[in-house]
Design an enzyme around this catalytic site. Structure first.
Site, PDB file in Angstrom:
ATOM      1  CG  ASP A 119     -13.241  -4.634   6.066  1.00 18.45           C
ATOM      2  OD1 ASP A 119     -12.665  -3.973   6.955  1.00 18.45           O
ATOM      3  OD2 ASP A 119     -13.834  -4.112   5.110  1.00 18.45           O
ATOM      4  CG  ASP A 126      -3.727 -19.100   0.992  1.00 20.72           C
ATOM      5  OD1 ASP A 126      -2.893 -18.981   1.911  1.00 20.72           O
ATOM      6  OD2 ASP A 126      -3.469 -19.689  -0.067  1.00 20.72           O
ATOM      7  CE  LYS A 150       0.115 -17.362  -1.068  1.00 22.44           C
ATOM      8  NZ  LYS A 150      -0.872 -18.457  -0.891  1.00 22.44           N
ATOM      9  CE1 TYR A 169      -3.412  -2.580  -0.116  1.00 24.99           C
ATOM     10  CE2 TYR A 169      -4.230  -1.745   1.975  1.00 24.99           C
ATOM     11  CZ  TYR A 169      -4.363  -2.585   0.878  1.00 24.99           C
ATOM     12  OH  TYR A 169      -5.460  -3.397   0.788  1.00 24.99           O
ATOM     13  CG  ASP A 222      -7.662  -2.970   3.814  1.00 23.35           C
ATOM     14  OD1 ASP A 222      -8.635  -2.690   4.548  1.00 23.35           O
ATOM     15  OD2 ASP A 222      -7.553  -2.565   2.635  1.00 23.35           O
TER      16      ASP A 222
HETATM   17 MG    MG Z   1     -10.231  -1.408   4.721  1.00 19.48          MG
END
Ligand code: MG
Ligand code: NAI
Length: 345
Positions: A244, A216, A182, A130, A240
């Site tokens: 959620d 995963d 990962k 990001y 991120d």
């Molecule tokens: Mg977010």
């Protein structure tokens, strides 16, 4: 002064925010007052409200207040689209080097999807994929034939967030940290994260169990058996997405608080946005912001008040007769806040 009140008041910046911001902030400030938390609020503007007043979504006076208090509670903000404004949240994160994002998810609803979720996700907030280092490569007459992005992870950044996560786990009585990565595919990028976090974790191995999980598999395990997770420590993008997912396990956005922590400054907020579809109706669910305020109380060492607040929220939601419409009830924001206040032990 009542016996519950603190001898010294704690200065903090309060950003009311846009949309449902004023409604949920009012409710939360009222509950903190009833707790006797002794917080001395500096009211500041940001978001659309600040654009109208100062032509800037993040005015200097607000930044100066946070620089002074090093502690802020904020309602949701709207970054105006167009007009070339920088994202408020990214600016705050950069300005105060808020390198750790904490997102707890806990089952408060007796009729929720899962009854036994109590996980704290700690996300590295400044590095990884990001960082925004990306570009297109033209081929022939196609200017965007190839897209390329660089993820940047530093040993310094990994060490900083891992050290924070271990300390946070100890302070909050947690037993286990799962490092999520990962490293089997992104061998350098998330390999360095895994290796550094494990290195830091070894210094805590007498007090904490440190394990690792591939992203995963972790996403699937969270759905199959979320109770196995205690603290999750992961990179910016994985955090991120997983945070959620964790919010979804416990009832969604109205229940999800977040904290952004730096070396000397901390900003607390709900995860959700300004909810334009319900703003002004007095029916927004203030739970997420109240839980963010509880994280703030933890941060300033008022552990007892933080627990009183969480217990009162839990009791209110378990009894089930005072709930806002997003949770299937018909209570207003204010009625819900009053119900929480009545249950403060
Ligand atoms: Mg977010
Ligand atoms: P949103 O989170 O505002 O709303 C999504 C849905 O969830 C809506 O149906 C809304 O009514 C509901 N909802 C959210 N919070 C609720 C609450 N406390 N009680 C009851 N229902 C609730 O997301 P959306 O609509 O994508 O974004 C609206 C604005 O908020 C945008 O301008 C966005 O940029 C901003 N935003 C700001 C954030 C922040 O300041 N941290 C975070 C996310 C969005």
């Amino acid at each position: 002064m009542s016996s519950q009140q603190h001898a010294f008041s704690v200065p903090a910046t309060l950003i009311v925010g846009d949309g449902i911001g004023p409604e949920i902030v009012d409710a939360t400030v009222g509950v903190l007052k009833a707790l006797g938390a002794g917080i001395d609020w500096e009211y500041c503007d940001a978001g659309l409200a600040a654009v109208k007043l100062y032509g800037d979504p993040l005015p200097r006076s607000t930044l100066e207040s946070i620089r002074r208090t090093r502690l802020a509670l904020k309602g949701p903000l709207i970054t105006p689209v167009g007009g070339g404004y920088r994202s408020i949240n990214v600016t705050l994160r950069k300005e105060f080097q808020l390198f750790a994002n904490i997102r707890p998810a806990r089952s408060f609803l007796p009729d929720g999807l899962f009854k036994d979720v109590d996980v704290i996700l700690i996300r590295e907030n400044t590095e990884g994929l990001y960082v925004g280092v990306e570009h297109y490569i033209p081929i022939g007459d196609d200017p965007r034939a190839v897209a390329e992005a660089s993820g940047i992870i530093t040993r310094f950044g990994c060490r900083r967030v891992a050290e924070f996560a271990c300390q946070y786990a100890l302070k909050t009585g947690r037993k286990k940290i799962t490092i999520v990565h990962k490293a089997n595919i992104l061998k350098a990028l998330t390999g360095l994260f895994l290796e550094t976090c494990q290195e830091v974790g070894r210094q805590y191995q007498d007090r904490l169990t440190i394990e690792e999980r591939i992203i995963d598999n972790c996403a699937m395990q969270l759905i199959i058996n979320p109770a196995q997770f205690d603290v999750i420590l992961t990179t910016n993008m994985f955090g991120d997405i997983l945070s959620d997912e964790c919010a979804g396990l416990v009832g969604g956005l109205g229940m999800a608080p977040g904290a952004n922590i730096g070396a000397d400054t901390a900003i607390f907020e709900a995860v959700h946005g300004s909810a334009p579809d319900i703003s002004g109706k007095g029916i927004a669910n203030p739970t997420a912001l109240m839980l963010a305020a509880a994280l703030m109380l933890d941060h300033i060492g008022q552990y007892h008040n933080a627990e009183r607040l969480r217990d009162a929220i839990k009791q209110t939601l378990q009894e089930g007769n005072v709930r806002t419409p997003d949770l299937g009830g018909n209570a207003s924001t204010i009625q819900y806040a009053e119900a929480v206040i009545r249950r403060l032990g």
